[in-house]
Enzyme design. Structure first.
Site, PDB file in Angstrom:
ATOM      1  CD  GLU A   1      28.457  13.139 -11.528  1.00 17.60           C
ATOM      2  OE1 GLU A   1      29.149  12.193 -11.903  1.00 17.60           O
ATOM      3  OE2 GLU A   1      28.096  14.058 -12.301  1.00 17.60           O
ATOM      4  CB  CYS A   2      29.826  18.557  -7.709  1.00 15.99           C
ATOM      5  SG  CYS A   2      30.818  19.988  -7.231  1.00 15.99           S
ATOM      6  N   GLY A   3      27.391  19.517  -6.711  1.00 17.13           N
ATOM      7  CA  GLY A   3      26.232  20.224  -6.205  1.00 17.13           C
ATOM      8  C   GLY A   3      25.099  19.297  -5.839  1.00 17.13           C
TER       9      GLY A   3
END
Length: 436
Positions: free
Chosen positions: A327-329
């Site tokens: 997720e994201c990072g």
């Protein structure tokens, strides 16, 4: 029954988090059990709440969650003496289009739960006008009840007197006034507050804030204004499926943005969770059947991640036979390369072709509704997932097959579709809930 309040404000940046933490610690110092919640999708504040109270805090969100989920989450306050819900942005600020049961505004939660609102008002550069703002917020939505205000960053006794007189004339209670006091300001970073785990002195900061607030705020009057609340039985729990039976969860300073309610829901469904640190060059537990990389600040540690060959090789080996989701990072680390703020490119794990750059900063912020074009751990094709995206990195390349059709809260199609390749999947949004 608990005494329940919502801490809100006319806008962001006026001191909601500092006041919430100070009140929570001050009442805890009096021997009361305090339970905090965060209205909206901010995933940093709950860790500060936990540091102040000694109890886990979770997000409650009217755009992404249904009423049953919110009722389930707030039921953890059943054994508390005081319940505080910290708002996000301004009291009525949400998205334009209604979500599951609201727009994501703090006012939705206040009205839904019947908890009165304490406004943090910063009267810098004004005096009587602060009363007009408070009165307007009080009267804007009939179902939202205002308990009163706490003034923050008051310039002088004369300034305080002018504002207090105007608020009293408007029939609005003033529970206290805080003079400017830089020592209790919490440090910030580009995604908001620096994480609680990063601040070894966070306890001292909260203690100082609690002492300061106790000197300037009538804690007894504030507590007396609260709603007497006990949770109603929730018909259903969260609609959150664990991504696997045994989950290897990345957890360190680079991978820490995961919603607490998600991890709790996984455990409640019987999943076992083991943590590992990519920054310490650790690898996922070999007995796990899925690996999950949350968001965080990988751009601050990109060189170290690139140098940790044991982690990168171990994750690649894991993904040969089992699902890995970021997720994201975490999504950025699953990609091929990450360019940091100085323009240096760092090799990531290469499980996906994604290339991102933090040198080309542009804010991506908002709720996301994704319909899966392919399965991801815990969710089938066609599932409608609600989440939130907040990052400054830009996509340089996203060559793999899209994971989902992603819309923002207005229904506009987003370019951040997520990616899939082999057993690897990733999204820029952080998952909050699946539509029932």
């Amino acid at each position: 029954m608990a005494a329940a309040l919502v801490i809100s404000a006319p806008a962001s940046g006026v001191g909601k988090t500092t006041l919430t933490l100070a009140l929570a610690r001050a009442w805890r110092n009096r021997g009361l059990n305090v339970q905090c919640f965060k209205s909206g999708p901010d995933y940093i504040d709950p860790a500060f709440h936990a540091a102040a109270t000694g109890r886990a805090s979770v997000n409650i969100d009217s755009w992404a969650m249904d009423r049953a989920s919110i009722a389930h989450l707030v039921s953890r306050g059943a054994d508390a003496d005081v319940v505080l819900a910290e708002g996000s942005m301004g009291l009525f600020d949400g998205v334009a289009a209604r979500g599951v049961c609201g727009t994501g505004a703090t006012a939705d939660i206040a009205e839904m739960l019947g908890w009165p609102v304490v406004l943090v008002i910063d009267p810098s550069g004004q005096a009587q006008t602060a009363a007009a703002i408070a009165a307007g917020l009080r009267d804007y939505r009939p179902g939202v009840r205002l308990a009163g205000v706490v003034l923050n960053r008051v310039a002088s006794p004369r300034h305080e007197d002018l504002v207090r007189r105007a608020l009293n004339e408007a029939g609005i209670a003033v529970f206290g006034a805080l003079p400017r006091h830089a020592e209790i300001s919490l440090p910030k970073r580009h995604l908001g507050l620096v994480q609680a785990e990063e601040r070894v002195e966070i306890g001292k900061l909260i203690d100082e804030a609690a002492r300061f607030v106790a000197e300037h705020v009538d804690l007894d009057a504030l507590l007396g204004s609260a709603a007497r609340w006990s949770p109603l039985p929730a018909a259903n729990g969260l609609n959150v499926a664990p991504p696997g039976q045994r989950i290897a969860l990345a957890r360190d300073a680079a991978f820490s943005f995961v919603y607490p309610h998600m991890v709790e829901a996984w455990r409640a469904a019987g999943a076992e969770i083991s943590t590992f640190s990519p920054l310490a060059d650790e690898v996922p537990d070999a007995s796990a059947d899925v690996c999950w990389l949350p968001g965080g600040y990988p751009e601050l540690h990109a060189g170290r991640i690139a140098a940790n060959a044991r982690f990168r090789d171990g994750l690649r080996a894991f993904a040969e036979s089992r699902p890995v989701h970021g997720e994201c990072g975490g999504y950025m680390v699953l990609g091929a390369a990450l360019t940091d703020a100085d323009g240096a490119s760092h090799e990531m794990t290469g499980l996906l072709g994604l290339e991102t750059s933090f040198a080309k900063r542009r804010m991506h912020l908002g709720y996301r509704l994704a319909e899966l074009a392919a399965p991801m751990p815990g969710h089938r094709v066609g599932a409608r997932l609600r989440g939130h995206e907040f990052h400054y990195s830009t996509i340089v390349a996203q060559p793999d097959a899209p994971l989902a059709v992603v819309h923002d809260a207005t229904g506009a199609v987003m370019a951040e579709t997520g990616s899939r390749r082999g057993h690897a999947t990733g999204t820029f949004f952080h998952l909050i809930a699946e539509d029932r």
